[in-house]
Design a protein around this motif. Structure first.
Motif, mmCIF file in Angstrom:
data_model
loop_
_atom_site.group_PDB
_atom_site.id
_atom_site.type_symbol
_atom_site.label_atom_id
_atom_site.label_comp_id
_atom_site.label_asym_id
_atom_site.label_seq_id
_atom_site.Cartn_x
_atom_site.Cartn_y
_atom_site.Cartn_z
ATOM 1 N N CYS A 13 0.817 -1.218 0.000
ATOM 2 C CA CYS A 13 0.000 0.000 0.000
ATOM 3 C C CYS A 13 0.851 1.269 0.000
ATOM 4 N N GLU A 14 1.824 1.359 0.887
ATOM 5 C CA GLU A 14 2.643 2.571 0.964
ATOM 6 C C GLU A 14 3.372 2.822 -0.351
ATOM 7 N N GLU A 15 4.003 1.792 -0.890
ATOM 8 C CA GLU A 15 4.721 1.925 -2.159
ATOM 9 C C GLU A 15 3.769 2.346 -3.272
ATOM 10 N N ALA A 16 2.607 1.712 -3.347
ATOM 11 C CA ALA A 16 1.631 2.028 -4.389
ATOM 12 C C ALA A 16 1.159 3.471 -4.282
ATOM 13 N N PHE A 17 0.823 3.917 -3.077
ATOM 14 C CA PHE A 17 0.302 5.275 -2.923
ATOM 15 C C PHE A 17 1.367 6.338 -3.178
ATOM 16 N N GLY A 26 -1.159 13.806 -6.924
ATOM 17 C CA GLY A 26 -1.965 13.859 -5.713
ATOM 18 C C GLY A 26 -1.158 14.296 -4.507
ATOM 19 N N LYS A 27 -1.808 14.301 -3.359
ATOM 20 C CA LYS A 27 -1.158 14.663 -2.104
ATOM 21 C C LYS A 27 -1.672 13.729 -1.017
ATOM 22 N N ILE A 28 -0.765 12.899 -0.481
ATOM 23 C CA ILE A 28 -1.142 12.028 0.631
ATOM 24 C C ILE A 28 -1.395 12.922 1.835
ATOM 25 N N GLU A 29 -2.635 12.875 2.336
ATOM 26 C CA GLU A 29 -3.016 13.733 3.458
ATOM 27 C C GLU A 29 -2.971 13.005 4.794
ATOM 28 N N PHE A 30 -3.081 11.678 4.762
ATOM 29 C CA PHE A 30 -3.095 10.910 6.008
ATOM 30 C C PHE A 30 -2.597 9.504 5.713
ATOM 31 N N MET A 31 -1.684 9.007 6.556
ATOM 32 C CA MET A 31 -1.212 7.631 6.443
ATOM 33 C C MET A 31 -0.875 7.146 7.846
ATOM 34 N N VAL A 32 -1.449 6.012 8.228
ATOM 35 C CA VAL A 32 -1.187 5.450 9.548
ATOM 36 C C VAL A 32 -0.894 3.956 9.409
ATOM 37 N N ILE A 51 0.250 -0.534 6.164
ATOM 38 C CA ILE A 51 -0.630 0.633 6.234
ATOM 39 C C ILE A 51 -2.033 0.203 6.640
ATOM 40 N N MET A 52 -2.513 0.816 7.737
ATOM 41 C CA MET A 52 -3.866 0.563 8.205
ATOM 42 C C MET A 52 -4.854 1.428 7.428
ATOM 43 N N HIS A 53 -4.449 2.659 7.076
ATOM 44 C CA HIS A 53 -5.299 3.533 6.270
ATOM 45 C C HIS A 53 -4.447 4.656 5.662
ATOM 46 N N VAL A 54 -4.772 4.988 4.402
ATOM 47 C CA VAL A 54 -4.152 6.119 3.719
ATOM 48 C C VAL A 54 -5.234 6.856 2.937
ATOM 49 N N SER A 55 -5.131 8.188 2.912
ATOM 50 C CA SER A 55 -6.026 9.040 2.127
ATOM 51 C C SER A 55 -5.172 9.964 1.283
ATOM 52 N N MET A 56 -5.473 10.019 -0.007
ATOM 53 C CA MET A 56 -4.733 10.881 -0.925
ATOM 54 C C MET A 56 -5.712 11.731 -1.719
ATOM 55 N N GLY A 65 -6.942 3.780 0.783
ATOM 56 C CA GLY A 65 -6.537 2.388 0.732
ATOM 57 C C GLY A 65 -5.928 1.903 2.030
ATOM 58 N N SER A 66 -5.564 0.615 2.016
ATOM 59 C CA SER A 66 -4.911 -0.018 3.168
ATOM 60 C C SER A 66 -4.306 -1.350 2.744
ATOM 61 N N ASP A 67 -3.457 -1.874 3.616
ATOM 62 C CA ASP A 67 -2.978 -3.247 3.478
ATOM 63 C C ASP A 67 -3.954 -4.116 4.247
#
Length: 137
Positions: A13-17, A26-32, A51-56, A65-67
């Protein structure tokens, strides 16, 4: 009401985003990560850095998205993320970059009866995409 695509990954997920952020502007606004969740998080230790959650933010939309934990991950089926552009050269650029390393190209970028440019493919992370640049009315 707003609809957003939510993509699931199997550890990428992190690599993809980060890739999508670069290609789509885009702009990743949140990643946890799973290990950053509050007390009571019971995820498996091997998922800690996933990644539990990401918002772009991309334009005026949000891609999320998430893993997915192993028992819940399934490859994307029956859906496609659609990108619409106003300029053929932008469609060509997005296709060239996003389809690099694609696992499947069902329709390479080209003109169709309805579009100046159209393409369908599955990227290197397993996400199905369509790119469309409509013909002027």
């Amino acid at each position: 009401m707003r609809l957003n695509a939510y993509l699931n990954f199997d550890g990428q997920c992190e690599e993809a985003f980060k890739f999508y952020e670069k290609v789509l502007g885009g702009k990743i606004e949140f990643m946890v990560r799973y290990d950053e969740m509050p007390e009571g998080n019971t995820s498996a230790p091997e998922l800690a850095k996933n990644i539990m959650h990401v918002s772009m933010k991309v334009g005026d939309t949000m891609l999320m998205g998430s893993d997915a934990p192993p028992p819940y991950f399934q490859k994307a089926q029956g859906m496609t993320v659609s990108i619409n552009t106003d300029k053929p050269d932008e469609a060509d650029r997005v296709f060239a970059e996003l389809s690099e390393g694609a696992t499947s190209i069902m329709m390479p970028i080209g003109e169709t009866s309805w579009a100046q440019r159209f393409a369908m493919f599955v990227d290197r992370y397993g996400t199905p995409w369509m790119i469309n640049c409509s013909k002027p009315m």
